[in-house]
Motif scaffolding. Structure first.
Motif: not given
Length: 383
Positions: A114-143
Motif C-alpha cells: 500500500n505504502e509503495a503504491d501510494r508513493l508511486e501515485w504521488t511520484r508519478r501522478g497528479v490529483n485535482g478537480i476537473v476544470a475542463s477537458h477537450k480532445g485528449d487533454e484534461i485540465v485540473l485545478k489544484i488547491r
C-alpha cells in the motif's frame, strides 16, 4: 492497496473453486482470531459474516504476495505463520467444517505494498478537480497553501479509466469508464509520465469520481455506533456522519505550529516530512506546481480514531454525491479543520460561497465568503 488484495484474492477464489472438492466452500476475508480449545481459525468475511473453521494436520497453508493472481506463485508456510489481520482465501469442507486450504496475504506485506503504491501515485501522478477537458487533454485545478494552480493530464488509447461507484466508498467497487464520463467538478487522479515541474502528466491510469464535501461543527459523538453528528456551517442543519471500516479519519495538526516549524521553529513541519511555510522562490513542492498540494498533505497524515474527535471542533467530510441530505457515510473525515476552512475562505477572493451539493460555505463571514470546498481536492479518491 487493500482493495488490490481483495481483488487478487477474489480472483484466486474463482480459480481455486474449479479445483476444489465438490462439497468445499471458499470465502475471502480477514483473520479475526484463533480457537483456544479445538484448533480453529476465525475469519470475518467481506460481507460481515464470521466463520470458524477447524484446523487439522491436513490443512494446507500457502502465502502469496499482494496483487498476485496466479496460484502457482503461492509458497507453502506453516498454519502458525498466519496472523490476525492477514487477508485470506479460506476453503473449507462444507460438510465437516474443516479448513482444507488457507491462502494468505500477510497484513505486513499488504501494508508495504500500500505504502509503495501510494508513493508511486504521488511520484508519478497528479490529483485535482476537473476544470475542463477537450480532445485528449484534461485540465485540473489544484488547491495549495499558496493558492490555486493548474495541471494538464493528457490521455491516449492505452489510458485506463475507472470511476468510483455512486453508492460505495471502496476503490474496489470502482467501475470501468471512459474519457467521455469525466465531467467538470469531478475529483480526478492520474498516474503516468510526469513533467519535472509536475504541471503535466501523460496518463497511464485515471481514477475519478463525483463527491460532495461539507463542513460542520461537531455536536455529538457516538463511538459505539461510529456516528458523528455535526451542525453544518451552511444552513445550520444537523448532519449525521457514519464511519465504516472503509472510511478514513484524520485530524489536522495545529496549522500555526506547522508554519512556525517551517521557519526555524519546532522541528517536524508539515506531515510526511514536508517543510512548513510557503515555498521559497515560488518553486513549490515537486508534483504540486505553485505550492503544496493540500490533498497530498492530508494523505500523509496518520490515521486518527473517533475518540480523538471533540465536541465543538470543526470538521470537513467527503461522501458519495448521491448521499442523503441528513445522513452520509464518510469517505474522508478531517477533524480540527478550522484552519483549512479559513484558507478556503481567504482564497475565495471575496466571492460568495458556492451552493448546492458540493457544500459551499458562503455567508460564514470569514474572508468575504467561503469558496467551494470541493476545490480543496478532499473528495473521495481513497485507495
Amino acid at each position: 492497496m487493500k482493495n488490490l488484495a481483495i481483488q487478487a484474492l477474489s480472483a484466486l477464489a474463482v480459480a481455486f473453486s474449479c479445483a476444489a472438492q465438490p462439497a468445499a466452500t471458499s470465502m475471502v476475508g480477514t483473520v479475526a482470531g484463533f480457537g483456544t480449545g479445538t484448533p480453529s481459525i476465525v475469519v470475518k468475511a467481506d460481507n460481515g459474516q464470521s466463520v470458524a473453521a477447524r484446523l487439522t494436520p491436513d490443512t494446507i497453508a500457502q502465502r502469496i504476495v499482494p496483487g498476485e493472481k496466479d496460484l502457482k506463485k503461492a509458497v507453502s508456510v506453516q498454519v502458525s505463520d498466519v496472523a490476525i489481520g492477514d487477508r485470506v482465501l479460506l476453503t473449507m469442507d462444507g460438510e465437516a467444517g474443516g479448513a482444507l486450504r488457507i491462502i494468505v496475504m500477510s497484513a505486513t506485506d499488504i501494508s508495504k505494498r500500500n505504502e509503495a503504491d501510494r508513493l508511486e501515485w504521488t511520484r508519478r501522478g497528479v490529483n485535482g478537480i476537473v476544470a475542463s477537458h477537450k480532445g485528449d487533454e484534461i485540465v485540473l485545478k489544484i488547491r495549495g497553501l499558496t493558492g490555486e494552480t493548474q495541471a494538464t493530464v493528457t490521455v491516449g488509447p492505452k489510458t485506463t479509466f475507472k470511476k468510483y461507484s455512486a453508492d460505495s466508498v471502496k476503490f474496489s467497487d470502482a467501475v470501468e469508464a471512459k474519457l467521455a464520463d469525466v465531467a467538470p467538478g469531478d475529483q480526478l487522479r492520474a498516474r503516468g509520465t510526469k513533467s519535472e515541474d509536475g504541471a503535466q502528466v501523460q496518463a497511464d491510469e485515471v481514477v475519478f469520481g463525483t463527491f460532495m464535501v461539507k463542513g460542520g461543527t461537531i455536536t455529538a459523538i457516538n463511538p459505539e455506533t461510529k456516528e458523528v453528528t455535526v451542525k453544518e456551517l451552511t444552513g445550520k442543519k444537523s448532519l449525521v456522519i457514519r464511519l465504516t471500516a472503509d472510511s478514513q479519519l484524520k485530524r489536522m495538526p495545529d496549522m500555526a505550529a506547522m508554519m512556525i516549524g517551517g521557519r526555524g521553529g519546532p522541528p517536524g513541519g508539515m506531515p510526511g516530512g514536508m517543510p512548513g511555510g510557503a515555498p521559497q522562490g515560488g518553486r513549490g513542492m515537486p508534483g504540486a506546481p505553485g505550492g503544496f498540494d493540500i490533498g497530498q498533505i492530508v494523505e500523509r497524515m496518520p490515521q486518527a480514531r473517533i475518540e480523538d474527535l471533540k465536541a465543538g471542533e470543526t470538521i470537513v467530510v467527503s461522501s458519495a454525491s448521491n448521499a442523503k441530505s441528513d445522513h452520509i457515510t464518510a469517505i474522508l473525515l478531517l477533524g480540527n479543520a478550522e484552519a483549512l476552512l479559513q484558507m478556503a475562505a481567504a482564497s475565495g477572493g471575496g466571492r460568495g460561497g458556492a451552493s448546492g451539493s458540493m457544500g459551499g460555505m458562503g455567508g460564514m463571514g470569514m474572508g468575504g465568503g467561503m469558496g467551494d470546498l470541493s476545490s480543496l481536492g478532499l473528495g473521495g479518491i481513497i485507495f
